[in-house]
Enzyme design. Structure first.
Site, PDB file in Angstrom:
ATOM      1  N   HIS A 119      64.496  53.301  15.664  1.00  0.00           N
ATOM      2  CA  HIS A 119      65.180  53.039  14.397  1.00  0.00           C
ATOM      3  C   HIS A 119      65.817  54.345  13.935  1.00  0.00           C
ATOM      4  O   HIS A 119      65.126  55.351  13.751  1.00  0.00           O
ATOM      5  CB  HIS A 119      64.217  52.517  13.332  1.00  0.00           C
ATOM      6  N   CYS A 120      67.119  54.327  13.754  1.00  0.00           N
ATOM      7  CA  CYS A 120      67.847  55.551  13.410  1.00  0.00           C
ATOM      8  C   CYS A 120      68.254  55.519  11.935  1.00  0.00           C
ATOM      9  O   CYS A 120      69.077  54.672  11.544  1.00  0.00           O
ATOM     10  CB  CYS A 120      69.085  55.699  14.288  1.00  0.00           C
ATOM     11  N   PRO A 121      67.716  56.418  11.104  1.00  0.00           N
ATOM     12  CA  PRO A 121      68.119  56.426   9.693  1.00  0.00           C
ATOM     13  C   PRO A 121      69.564  56.875   9.491  1.00  0.00           C
ATOM     14  O   PRO A 121      70.165  56.558   8.464  1.00  0.00           O
ATOM     15  CB  PRO A 121      67.145  57.415   9.056  1.00  0.00           C
ATOM     16  N   ASN A 124      71.290  53.832   9.631  1.00  0.00           N
ATOM     17  CA  ASN A 124      70.593  52.840   8.814  1.00  0.00           C
ATOM     18  C   ASN A 124      70.436  51.526   9.574  1.00  0.00           C
ATOM     19  O   ASN A 124      70.666  50.445   9.036  1.00  0.00           O
ATOM     20  CB  ASN A 124      71.330  52.593   7.486  1.00  0.00           C
ATOM     21  N   ASN A 125      70.019  51.628  10.823  1.00  0.00           N
ATOM     22  CA  ASN A 125      69.891  50.437  11.656  1.00  0.00           C
ATOM     23  C   ASN A 125      69.020  50.774  12.860  1.00  0.00           C
ATOM     24  O   ASN A 125      68.829  51.944  13.209  1.00  0.00           O
ATOM     25  CB  ASN A 125      71.265  49.962  12.126  1.00  0.00           C
TER      26      ASN A 125
END
Length: 265
Positions: A119-121, A124-125
């Site tokens: 999950h990559c902030p 945001n996805n």
């Protein structure tokens, strides 16, 4: 398969993504105005560097926006499991739903994602089966844009001829040095961070392992035979045409490879 819109309601993710967009806007607005256009008007450079800069900038923002709103591979509530592949599905112990192997439950998004990498902030996805190719393009074009910006910052002071006339905006003229220092600082930070991430992603594709699989040290996944790198990249990008791996405007058509083939070949 069309690109499905997918939004994650996460204020922290919005903040991180907003920082990336700010860096992109800063360089796209000020670098051409400070360096490219003035030197072009005085004949120090051609129009080609300007066109290349805006093209790379366009590819960068398109891949960012598409990666952030693309469905990463969210599993439906009641997935249809082919009879020939039932043995290659498993029950998620968090949401109690059936999912194919190599899927993972994202605690931040609250659902399982097919072949989830992480999950990559910053987008945001989640990065999963359906948007991994866009995330790779984002890393690639961010490195390219950051490198291009750093080269222009350097050339402006040490290579290009001094400007004879000043026709910039008054604010830009008064704060030229500060603006270029900020641009250089952000370029170094972005290039250093993204380069490490991009290298990790490439190694994961070469070895046919996701980031989560590497962190979990799954012996079954590590011991399985490796596939050729052309095949693993083709599976991620959804095409064997290598030129299309660099185009963020297209729609990805996944290669029809069964989950048991992906796990055991």
């Amino acid at each position: 398969m069309g690109l499905q819109i997918h939004f994650v309601f996460d204020p922290q993710g919005w903040c991180c993504m907003g920082m990336i967009i700010f860096v992109w806007l800063y360089n796209t607005l000020f670098i051409p105005q400070i360096i490219l256009f003035p030197h072009y008007e005085e004949g120090h450079t051609s129009a080609a560097p300007i066109l290349c800069y805006y093209l790379v900038s366009l590819f960068c923002i398109v891949s960012l926006l598409r990666a952030s709103i693309a469905d990463p591979g969210k599993l439906p509530e009641r997935p249809k499991i082919p009879l020939t592949e039932q043995e290659f599905w498993e029950l998620c112990n968090k949401c109690n739903m059936m999912r194919p192997k190599r899927s993972h439950h994202c605690s931040r998004c609250g659902h399982c994602v097919r072949r989830m990498d992480h999950h990559c902030p910053w987008i945001n996805n989640c990065v999963g089966e359906d948007n991994h190719w866009l995330f790779l393009q984002l890393c690639f074009y961010t490195q390219l844009l950051s490198s291009y910006t750093l080269i222009l910052d350097f050339c402006h002071y040490y290579y290009f001829l001094p400007l004879k006339k000043v026709n910039w905006d008054l604010f830009v003229f008064r704060h030229e040095l500060a603006l270029l220092r900020i641009s250089t600082f952000m370029g170094i930070i972005m290039l250093g961070g993204i380069s490490g991430l991009f290298y990790t992603q490439l190694m994961g594709i070469f070895t046919d392992m996701t980031t989560i699989e590497k962190m979990s040290n799954c012996c079954e996944e590590i011991s399985r035979p490796r596939k050729p790198w052309q095949q693993t990249f083709s599976e991620v990008f959804g095409t064997r045409w290598k030129i299309l791996w660099f185009i963020p405007f297209r729609q990805r058509q996944p290669l029809r490879i069964p989950y048991h083939f992906a796990n055991h070949v």
